[in-house]
Design an enzyme around this catalytic site. Structure first.
Site, PDB file in Angstrom:
ATOM      1  N   PRO A   1       0.814  -1.220   0.000  1.00 47.95           N
ATOM      2  CG  PRO A   1      -0.819  -1.586   1.616  1.00 47.95           C
ATOM      3  CD  PRO A   1       0.520  -2.078   1.164  1.00 47.95           C
ATOM      4  CE1 TYR A   2       5.330   5.578   2.880  1.00 49.40           C
ATOM      5  CE2 TYR A   2       7.082   4.034   2.310  1.00 49.40           C
ATOM      6  CZ  TYR A   2       6.676   5.304   2.696  1.00 49.40           C
ATOM      7  OH  TYR A   2       7.610   6.286   2.898  1.00 49.40           O
TER       8      TYR A   2
END
Length: 246
Positions: A154-155
């Site tokens: 996600p990051y």
């Protein structure tokens, strides 16, 4: 705070954080007037500002949500009123939430993307409108976009968006003599990086680089200073400041 007669002016979002603070101090030491942005901790930002002023520098603190376009317009307005103009915008503001793709809470994903993607877009939009000719816009990514560590998806997805945005903005600003680059740190000893990691994990990260240590916020600040000053032939690039991490 009086306007500058000749100093270059930098706005550093996330300027009270680990890497952000090192960048603020490095710029101030090199004659920049600095606007230190904070999202929630005004006291911390004001402390940094007071230290710079005590040492003979020029600084102000500015606060707000980087993803809120109205708030950021007001921040840019304030910097121009207090410091006269804006030469450099450095966007270190960001959050990191780790999770496997299968287990990621989508509300957390929305929060992550709001700060890291929308926030970068809002800052980049204002910077594109405000930064003086001969200036620089510097965004932040991560070396994990290349190392593909589990739980970072996600990051990393948010930072891949930042990299693409940066490279396109550099080309959209053709003819304005403004450079636009992204710095992608490797493992750096900041509270954001160290949070939730035990000693063995931290040692493993340190050994992963040929230099066999974690980066320091000052290492990253040196890269930013170069891009903000004499690195005028570097444009539309992702600079991996990571000690040789593969």
């Amino acid at each position: 705070m009086l306007k500058n007669s000749g100093s270059r002016v930098a706005l550093v979002t996330g300027g009270s954080g680990g890497i952000g603070r090192a960048i603020v101090n490095k710029l101030a030491e090199n004659g920049f007037a600095v606007a230190v942005h904070y999202s929630g901790n005004k006291l911390k930002a004001d402390t940094i500002v007071n230290e710079i002023i005590k040492n003979g520098g020029n600084a102000i603190s500015v606060g707000g949500d980087v993803a809120d376009e109205k708030s950021m317009k007001e921040v840019f307005d304030l910097v121009e009123v207090k410091l006269g103009h804006i030469d450099v915008v450095i966007n270190t503001a960001g959050i990191m939430i780790l999770s496997s793709i299968a287990e990621m809470n989508l509300d957390d994903l929305d929060q992550l993307y709001r700060t890291n993607i929308r926030g970068t877009f809002v800052i980049s939009q204002q910077a594109a409108r405000r930064v003086c000719q001969g200036g620089a816009i510097i965004n932040f990514s991560t070396s994990v976009t290349r190392t593909q560590l589990p739980t970072y998806a996600p990051y990393v997805a948010s930072k891949a968006a930042v990299e693409s945005m940066t490279m396109i903005l550099a080309r959209e600003l053709r003819g304005k003599n403004i450079t636009v680059n992204t710095v992608a740190p490797g493992p750096t000893a900041t509270p954001l990086f160290l949070d939730g990691k035990d000693k063995q994990m931290i040692d493993n990260f340190a050994r992963a680089t040929p230099l066999e240590r974690l980066g320091t916020p000052e290492d990253i600040a040196d890269t930013v200073l170069y891009l903000a000053t004499i690195g005028r032939w570097i444009n539309g690039q992702v600079i991996f400041s990571n000690g040789g991490l593969a």
